[in-house]
Design a protein around this motif. Structure first.
Motif, short mmCIF file in Angstrom:
data_model
loop_
_atom_site.label_atom_id
_atom_site.label_comp_id
_atom_site.label_asym_id
_atom_site.label_seq_id
_atom_site.Cartn_x
_atom_site.Cartn_y
_atom_site.Cartn_z
N THR A 177 -6.99 13.28 6.61
CA THR A 177 -6.66 14.57 6.44
C THR A 177 -7.03 15.11 5.19
O THR A 177 -7.60 14.05 4.34
N LEU A 224 -3.60 8.91 5.83
CA LEU A 224 -2.10 8.77 6.11
C LEU A 224 -1.85 7.60 7.12
O LEU A 224 -2.51 7.66 8.11
N SER A 231 0.46 5.50 9.59
CA SER A 231 2.02 5.38 10.40
C SER A 231 2.24 4.19 11.20
O SER A 231 1.09 3.76 11.60
N ARG A 256 3.46 8.61 8.09
CA ARG A 256 2.48 9.42 7.08
C ARG A 256 2.52 8.96 5.77
O ARG A 256 2.78 9.67 4.64
N TRP A 257 2.43 7.51 5.40
CA TRP A 257 2.49 6.97 4.17
C TRP A 257 0.94 7.02 3.66
O TRP A 257 0.03 6.85 4.42
N LYS A 258 0.77 7.90 2.48
CA LYS A 258 -0.41 8.17 1.73
C LYS A 258 -1.28 6.88 1.25
O LYS A 258 -0.65 6.37 0.34
#
Length: 222
Positions: free
Chosen positions: A61, A66, A68, A164-166
């Motif tokens: 993004t 990200l 998941s 959605r862990w960066k």
């Protein structure tokens, strides 16, 4: 008259012959013994191998990469028992973004870690889960996020969902570059009290580790 003699071959002693047989066969016998030992392990030991990362997705993004994922595991018997006795357990979630190099080992483009601290509060009979992007220290919990749960199942369920862990900043990994994202989750044995570290070493009742990799083509498509 001249005396003559012909050297004769002497049969080696039986013990020497047997020793030669054992020298040739002992590696096969050792392997057979190891296979038998693994086959006879208790069901609890073998069941832990079922822990896995069942889903894994990475998005590219404008704000970065990200991740998941969904984990499937049960706490090993000794870990749950220690928690009920008031001993805090620490877990580590790690993600690496790697670029393959044919001439050398893979190059790490980005690395992220998430630290989880699970504890049981006997007075309230509730479970508390702290989550932090930095390791927990003896001086405090720092900027960790905290959530309380009524039972262990709820706390474990929260640990098993990663949304959605960066794992990399925007521009840290070129969008058109093929990369591999490797994810690892497991119990942090180094955070156990010293006596437990010694007793837990090599024991399956403490084993909880899992790894999964996802290959991304240029543009983010798997």
């Amino acid at each position: 008259m001249t005396d003559s003699s012909t050297p004769c071959w002497k049969k080696p002693p039986e013990s020497a012959a047997l020793a030669g047989v054992w020298r040739g066969r002992w590696p096969h016998l050792l392997l057979a013994c190891l296979l038998w030992f693994v086959a006879c392990l208790p069901g609890e030991v073998r069941a832990q191998s079922g822990a896995s990362i069942t889903q894994m997705q990475v998005e590219r993004t404008p704000e970065g990469m990200l991740l998941s994922a969904a984990l499937a595991f049960e706490l090993p018997e000794h870990v749950e028992d220690a928690l009920l006795k008031g001993i805090t357990m620490h877990f580590v979630l790690q993600a690496q973004v790697l670029r393959e190099r044919w001439y050398w080992s893979d190059l790490e483009m980005a690395h992220s870690a998430r630290y989880l601290r699970l504890s049981y509060q006997p007075l309230t009979r509730r479970w508390r889960l702290h989550t932090s992007s930095t390791p927990f220290t003896g001086s405090g919990l720092g900027l960790a996020l905290s959530q309380t749960y009524d039972d262990l199942a709820e706390a474990i369920n929260a640990m098993q969902r990663i949304a959605r862990w960066k794992i990399a900043d925007a521009g840290q990994v070129p969008e058109d570059m093929p990369v591999t994202v490797q994810m690892r989750f497991g119990l942090d044995m180094s955070q156990l009290p010293r006596p437990l570290q010694i007793g837990a070493f090599g024991r399956s009742g403490w084993n909880l580790q899992m790894t999964q990799s996802l290959r991304l083509a240029g543009g983010g498509a798997p």
